[in-house]
Scaffold this active site. Structure first.
Site, short mmCIF file in Angstrom:
data_model
loop_
_atom_site.label_atom_id
_atom_site.label_comp_id
_atom_site.label_asym_id
_atom_site.label_seq_id
_atom_site.Cartn_x
_atom_site.Cartn_y
_atom_site.Cartn_z
N ASP A 131 62.88 -7.39 56.61
CA ASP A 131 61.95 -8.49 56.39
C ASP A 131 62.22 -9.72 57.26
O ASP A 131 61.85 -10.82 56.90
CB ASP A 131 62.06 -8.84 54.89
CG ASP A 131 61.06 -9.89 54.45
OD1 ASP A 131 60.02 -9.99 55.09
OD2 ASP A 131 61.33 -10.61 53.49
N CYS A 191 44.21 -5.46 40.31
CA CYS A 191 44.88 -6.49 41.12
C CYS A 191 43.89 -7.51 41.66
O CYS A 191 44.14 -8.72 41.67
CB CYS A 191 45.69 -5.86 42.25
SG CYS A 191 44.73 -4.82 43.38
N CYS A 195 44.03 -11.64 40.38
CA CYS A 195 44.64 -12.61 41.30
C CYS A 195 44.14 -14.02 40.97
O CYS A 195 42.95 -14.30 41.09
CB CYS A 195 44.33 -12.25 42.75
SG CYS A 195 45.04 -13.43 43.91
N CYS A 241 49.65 -9.46 40.85
CA CYS A 241 49.01 -8.21 41.30
C CYS A 241 49.87 -6.99 40.99
O CYS A 241 49.35 -5.88 40.81
CB CYS A 241 48.64 -8.28 42.77
SG CYS A 241 50.03 -8.52 43.90
N CYS A 245 49.21 -3.85 37.84
CA CYS A 245 49.00 -2.52 38.44
C CYS A 245 49.41 -1.42 37.46
O CYS A 245 50.56 -1.40 37.01
CB CYS A 245 49.80 -2.40 39.73
SG CYS A 245 49.65 -0.76 40.50
#
Length: 308
Positions: A131, A191, A195, A241, A245
């Site tokens: 990342d 999702c 949001c 989100c 799920c």
């Protein structure tokens, strides 16, 4: 080819020994399908003030430009789903930030994995990525069969949902390659519907500049006034989100001691968050990803979400 197979089995067994959830491998090369998506994302300014995303466009799409003679991209998942979560009715931080900063935890594991590969197989050059470099982690993980890209733009798996980190080792070693899995989002729009800032502008398309994680972590300027009342008490990141799920019903608690939270993080009331001193901040978030915002950033976020 026999060696490729043997080496692949060894790498996957080592990844499991080191605590990774799963390991998938793809042939290094240009991500043809991702190129137009990335271009459209940047053209629509979905990266907001994250200008670094405009850099190294070619490198993001081709790992051969990052590692000389790259042959394989080894993608790895590391679970971070916590056993316990924050008390209700408090300011919220993303579950991934409960424990120690994942960058350091995963980097150590990747170093050990590369060392094991070099010890067992011989001279292998490679680089570890967590990342922090121009690598499209989710695209490579999906290409390697570790999950599919969901409508929330998170990588999702049927067995454990999406609460995990993604990392890569890019190596100059040919291996057996995995294949992508099918999409299992179906007609679900949980999702998109949930949001708080309507950042998922279409299935599989997220406007990063409207995401709560962007506002609370990446954005160094003031949070836009039109977001007042929409932040849902999130002060570092956002899990909405993922929380909604259906596949995350299958999330299982991680087994990584370094991801265990400081008890203070889970029990802080709103008042305690508001009154956090520099000393407490340094103590509680000593090795945490939350340090990215600094105490001042956290206070800015708290002040903003208080305004309804």
């Amino acid at each position: 080819m026999l060696n490729n197979h043997k080496n692949t089995l060894f790498i996957k067994a080592e990844a499991k020994r080191l605590g990774f959830l799963s390991c998938g491998i793809s042939k290094a090369g240009f991500l043809e399908e991702e190129a137009p998506r990335l271009e459209a994302y940047l053209n629509r300014n979905f990266n907001g003030k994250m200008h670094y995303m405009e850099n190294n466009f070619d490198k993001r799409l081709n790992p051969v430009l990052l590692v000389d003679d790259a042959k394989s991209v080894i993608s790895l998942l590391l679970n971070y789903y916590p056993d316990n979560q924050q008390v209700s009715n408090t300011y919220k931080i993303s579950k991934y930030a409960y424990g120690q900063d994942y960058h350091f935890v995963i980097k150590e594991k990747l170093k050990e994995l590369l060392h094991s590969i070099q010890t067992e197989i011989g001279h292998v050059s490679g680089r570890a990525f967590v990342d922090s470099a121009p690598v499209l982690e989710k695209a490579w993980a999906a290409k390697s069969g570790l999950g599919w890209m969901g409508k929330s733009a998170n990588l999702i798996t049927q067995k454990v949902g999406s609460f995990y980190f993604i990392a890569e080792l890019i190596v100059d070693l040919e291996l057996d390659y995995d294949h992508a899995v099918t999409d299992h989002c179906g007609s679900c729009t949980a999702c998109i519907d949930a949001c708080p800032t309507e950042a998922i502008v279409a299935p599989y398309v997220v406007d990063g500049s409207k995401c709560i994680s962007y506002f609370t972590i990446e954005l160094k300027d003031s949070i836009p006034v039109d977001m007042k009342g929409k932040m849902d008490d999130w002060i570092f990141g956002c899990d909405v989100c993922q929380d909604v799920c259906p596949w995350n019903r299958f999330s299982k608690p991680h087994k990584e001691p370094l991801f265990n939270p400081n008890p203070g993080i889970l029990s802080f009331t709103k008042k305690e968050w508001q009154d956090i001193t520099t000393e407490t901040f340094e103590k509680v978030f000593k090795n945490s990803a939350v340090k990215r915002t600094k105490r001042e950033g956290l206070q800015r976020n708290i002040s903003f979400v208080q305004i309804k």
